[in-house]
Design a protein around this motif. Structure first.
Motif: not given
Length: 111
Positions: A22-32
């Motif tokens: 729980q050290e990162i927030l993963l942001i997926d930048v692909r389309e919905p």
């Protein structure tokens, strides 16, 4: 290369360990639609097409790591962050393809 965004590349195993801790927030930048089809457990979707570094979710003190399908769009998002003077430069090298190649789990469908 001059003008290219400075990125910090993480391997799939580094991202998995950081997610588990729980050290990162993963942001997926692909389309919905891509995100709905298959994603890394725990990732949040912020599509590159509407990407605004100022509107990213609060990471709560965690490091934000960007991710896409193969690494190109997440590197572009890092560039957008740098243009907006946001200190976000970390992404999953190789994206979802590298994650799957490493045998790590994904969530499929809208579940």
């Amino acid at each position: 290369m001059f003008g290219a965004p400075k990125t910090t590349d993480l391997t799939p195993s580094q991202v998995k360990a950081a997610l588990d801790a729980q050290e990162i927030l993963l942001i997926d930048v692909r389309e919905p639609a891509e995100f709905a089809e298959e994603r890394i457990p725990g990732a949040q979707n912020v599509p590159l097409s509407t990407f605004d570094p100022a509107a990213l979710p609060d990471a709560g003190g965690k490091t934000i790591v960007l991710q896409c399908a193969g690494g190109k769009r997440s590197a572009m998002a890092v560039g957008k962050c740098q243009e907006a003077n946001q200190v976000i430069q970390t992404h999953l090298a190789g994206g979802l393809m590298a994650w799957k190649a490493a045998g790590l789990p994904t969530v499929t469908g809208r579940s």
